[in-house]
Design an enzyme around this catalytic site. Structure first.
Site, PDB file in Angstrom:
ATOM      1  CG  ASP A  71      19.088  35.103  32.437  1.00  0.00           C
ATOM      2  OD1 ASP A  71      20.198  34.704  32.006  1.00  0.00           O
ATOM      3  OD2 ASP A  71      18.799  35.135  33.647  1.00  0.00           O
TER       4      ASP A  71
ATOM      5  CG  ASP B 290      22.436  30.000  33.868  1.00  0.00           C
ATOM      6  OD1 ASP B 290      23.161  29.073  33.471  1.00  0.00           O
ATOM      7  OD2 ASP B 290      21.585  30.562  33.142  1.00  0.00           O
TER       8      ASP B 290
ATOM      9  CD  GLU C  96      40.741  38.631  47.893  1.00  0.00           C
ATOM     10  OE1 GLU C  96      40.818  39.204  46.808  1.00  0.00           O
ATOM     11  OE2 GLU C  96      39.850  38.902  48.730  1.00  0.00           O
TER      12      GLU C  96
ATOM     13  CG  ASP D 244      35.872  38.584  49.387  1.00  0.00           C
ATOM     14  OD1 ASP D 244      36.504  38.555  48.321  1.00  0.00           O
ATOM     15  OD2 ASP D 244      35.310  39.610  49.828  1.00  0.00           O
TER      16      ASP D 244
ATOM     17  CG  ASP E 290      22.304  32.785  29.610  1.00  0.00           C
ATOM     18  OD1 ASP E 290      21.632  32.188  30.481  1.00  0.00           O
ATOM     19  OD2 ASP E 290      21.813  33.570  28.778  1.00  0.00           O
TER      20      ASP E 290
HETATM   21  O1  ISL Z   1      42.702  43.727  44.296  1.00  0.00           O
HETATM   22  C1  ISL Z   1      41.860  44.388  43.773  1.00  0.00           C
HETATM   23  C2  ISL Z   1      42.104  44.836  42.376  1.00  0.00           C
HETATM   24  O2  ISL Z   1      42.013  46.193  42.144  1.00  0.00           O
HETATM   25  C3  ISL Z   1      40.623  44.815  44.466  1.00  0.00           C
HETATM   26  O3  ISL Z   1      39.744  45.196  43.496  1.00  0.00           O
HETATM   27  C4  ISL Z   1      39.816  43.807  45.259  1.00  0.00           C
HETATM   28  O4  ISL Z   1      38.745  44.510  45.765  1.00  0.00           O
HETATM   29  C5  ISL Z   1      40.494  43.149  46.415  1.00  0.00           C
HETATM   30  O5  ISL Z   1      41.443  42.292  45.897  1.00  0.00           O
HETATM   31  C6  ISL Z   1      39.520  42.345  47.291  1.00  0.00           C
HETATM   32  O6  ISL Z   1      38.828  41.434  46.502  1.00  0.00           O
HETATM   33  C7  ISL Z   1      37.746  40.690  46.977  1.00  0.00           C
HETATM   34  O7  ISL Z   1      36.853  41.422  47.790  1.00  0.00           O
HETATM   35  C8  ISL Z   1      36.113  42.476  47.173  1.00  0.00           C
HETATM   36  C9  ISL Z   1      35.479  42.048  45.837  1.00  0.00           C
HETATM   37  O8  ISL Z   1      35.053  43.195  45.146  1.00  0.00           O
HETATM   38  C10 ISL Z   1      36.449  41.268  44.977  1.00  0.00           C
HETATM   39  O9  ISL Z   1      35.821  40.846  43.801  1.00  0.00           O
HETATM   40  C11 ISL Z   1      36.965  40.132  45.802  1.00  0.00           C
HETATM   41  O10 ISL Z   1      37.789  39.250  45.081  1.00  0.00           O
HETATM   42  C12 ISL Z   1      35.046  42.872  48.151  1.00  0.00           C
HETATM   43  O11 ISL Z   1      34.298  41.744  48.511  1.00  0.00           O
END
Ligand code: ISL
Length: 575
Positions: free
Chosen positions: A43, A47, A271, A217, A39
């Protein structure tokens, strides 16, 4: 994998051991979760200026690239993974000028920058969804996935990853919309070409600002099962495998590659929740033009059973993951190595031993593993100084939408006793990784001068960057040493991975071999001293690096101290 023919071809193309050389294959990536990194404006919330302030710490590790979790405008139901405006910076993190300054500061230190792309869903507060829910014939209606109910309930049995049905009813138009995550994260409809065009435009916007690529994601979820039928029996317990198997996934990714990734030469890290190593091949085979590499979950979820409940794991289970990936992905493919992130427990608490006596050494062993099994390593903030899980005592201490959702559907529903739930969450909760980075032994671990947005681990006085970097036995300096070794050891990057003793319950012994060149890695992942006769197939050459000084002239019979890591050159040809 490489033979004489590929050796000749290597010399002609820019190849090594059959792999096309690429910066992102040779890189180490440092993952920043901005809210808890640093930070700068006082705040209590991390950031972008804070990231810039601490870039020298990151650069001193020797990493090559940063991945920052979402920095976009968001109502923060899921800490930025619910994007309200894809072209704006989250006000708490700063402004667009701060982002531009980050790009410049990273480049000045030779660091590439990868940003998060959350394209499976947006925030419910995104203008598209605000429009979409207005009426059935709104031009934005088809940006999302709307369905009538079935028998007075949701259209099918799909479940949200954050608890309950994946469908929410919307009074305004009397239909359900799909959200694989929180109700405030409606899924975008990738079947609609206008949605895809919007996403590509957003990608170009950030690439034009100078970013080098994207971590994507839950990207395998973008193509939905068009039947919208109930889960098939084989996926009922593990729905992520169902959501990752949509029929148009490859077509969408090939289009994205043609439209954006290819022309910009941008790197893509998907991912890959729900993708098996065998399916992964189709996503990352470079001849197909989809993604460059994936974040595999097989290691991260090695201790999770049905419903991701914690279950005991063994070292052979974990080691087998790397062998399976090696078998599934040939030299046309690449992968990441991810052992921790903002969704997982702390690395040393998860796979190591966070008791004070073993914390540093086990963190060093895990660092050695992360940086020398095959793939581009992702180092999560704080793991490089051996940060640990938080000692959660009460549900009120949790912040994460996933933890609170799980509490609702299990404890409040009367299915799981609170103590059992808390014991599970102490081990597995995403909040473990989200406490502020501990920079020094001052107030709030040096993260902020204000009350921090989230609890600081009470061990900050002992476990912090300043103390670790100055200590004789330092987690940070061990990371830096192995990263430096990688830079002059292409065999550690591209060499074949072979587990030399998959069944050993305490040791992980493997080679990374590229023709005549290679390394032998011996890791003791236990508190026990272990006597070990190396297999015939791997003769140790010179000792290169370790977290302790091994006894001189041991030959092939080694005595490994508890949590000891050693890297040797491989001597000569395999026996
Ligand atoms: O793998 C997990 C662990 O318990 C899940 O929590 C996770 O939601 C999953 O891996 C998908 O993750 C991604 O998309 C989600 C977000 O909450 C995570 O932080 C992100 O890395 C939804 O956007």
């Amino acid at each position: 994998m490489a033979d004489d023919a590929t050796d000749a071809a290597d010399a002609a193309a820019d190849c090594y051991h059959g792999h096309r050389r690429r910066w992102w294959k040779e890189a180490v990536v440092y993952h920043i979760w901005p809210r808890s990194f640093m930070d700068a404006d006082g705040d209590g919330i991390g950031d972008i200026r804070g990231i810039i302030q601490r870039l020298d710490h990151v650069a001193a590790l020797g990493v090559d690239a940063l991945w920052i979790s979402p920095h976009y405008d968001s109502p923060n139901v899921d800490n930025g993974y619910d994007v309200r405006d894809y072209r704006a910076v989250m006000a708490e993190f700063g402004a667009i000028a701060d982002f531009d300054a980050l790009v410049a500061a990273a480049k000045a230190r030779g660091l590439r920058l990868v940003v998060d792309l959350v394209a499976n869903h947006s925030s419910a507060e995104h203008a598209w969804f605000v429009e979409s829910r207005r009426s059935k014939d709104d031009p934005y209606r088809d940006y999302y996935i709307w369905h009538p109910g079935r028998d007075g309930g949701p259209p099918n049995d799909w479940r949200s990853f954050f608890g309950g049905s994946a469908w929410s009813w919307d009074d305004a138009t009397a239909e359900y919309y799909l959200h694989l995550f929180a109700p405030e994260q409606p899924d975008l409809n990738w079947e609609n070409p206008a949605v895809r065009r919007e996403i590509y435009e957003i990608m170009r916007f950030w690439l034009d600002k100078g970013v080098d690529g994207f971590r994507m994601d839950v990207i395998p979820f973008i193509s939905k099962d068009p039947s919208f039928a109930d889960y098939p029996p084989e996926h009922r317990a593990q729905p992520h495998y169902h959501h990752a198997a949509g029929p148009r996934l490859h077509a969408f990714l090939q289009e994205m590659h043609r439209e954006v990734l290819g022309p910009y030469g941008a790197v893509s890290i998907g991912e890959a929740l729900g993708v098996t190593p065998e399916q992964a091949r189709l996503l990352v085979d470079e001849r197909r033009g989809e993604l460059d590499m994936l974040i595999h979950f097989d290691a991260l979820l090695v201790d999770r059973g049905e419903g991701w409940r914690w279950r005991p794991w063994t070292l052979p289970d974990l080691k087998a993951v790397f062998t399976r990936l090696e078998a599934a992905l040939d030299h046309h493919c690449w992968r990441t190595v991810c052992l921790s992130n903002h969704d997982m427990p702390r690395l040393v608490s998860h796979f190591g031993d966070d008791a004070p006596a073993w914390r540093v050494r086990s963190a060093q062993v895990l660092a050695t593993m992360l940086l020398t099994v095959k793939g581009t390593p992702l180092v999560y903030q704080g793991d490089e100084i051996g940060m640990t899980n938080y000692p959660f005592g009460d549900i009120a201490e949790f912040e994460d939408v996933e933890a609170l959702g799980a509490w609702r559907v299990s404890v409040e529903a009367g299915d799981v006793p609170p103590e059992e739930f808390l014991a599970h969450m102490r081990r597995t909760s995403r909040d473990n990784a989200r406490t502020p980075v501990q920079w020094d032994d001052g107030p709030n671990g040096g993260f902020t001068t204000a009350p921090p947005w989230f609890v600081v681990n009470p061990n900050a006085a002992e476990v912090n960057a300043r103390t670790d970097r100055a200590a004789p036995a330092s987690v940070f300096r061990h990371y830096a040493a192995v990263i430096a070794l990688r830079k002059q050891a292409l065999a550690l990057i591209y060499g074949d991975f072979t587990d030399l003793d998959p069944a050993h319950p305490r040791l992980f012994v493997y080679s990374r071999r590229a023709g005549d060149d290679g390394y032998l890695i011996v890791l003791n992942l236990s508190r026990d001293e272990v006597d070990y006769e190396l297999p015939e197939t791997a003769r140790p050459g010179a000792f290169v690096l370790g977290n302790l000084t091994p006894p001189a002239a041991e030959g092939t019979h080694l005595t490994l101290a508890p949590w000891e890591a050693r890297i040797y050159r491989l001597a000569g040809e395999p026996g």
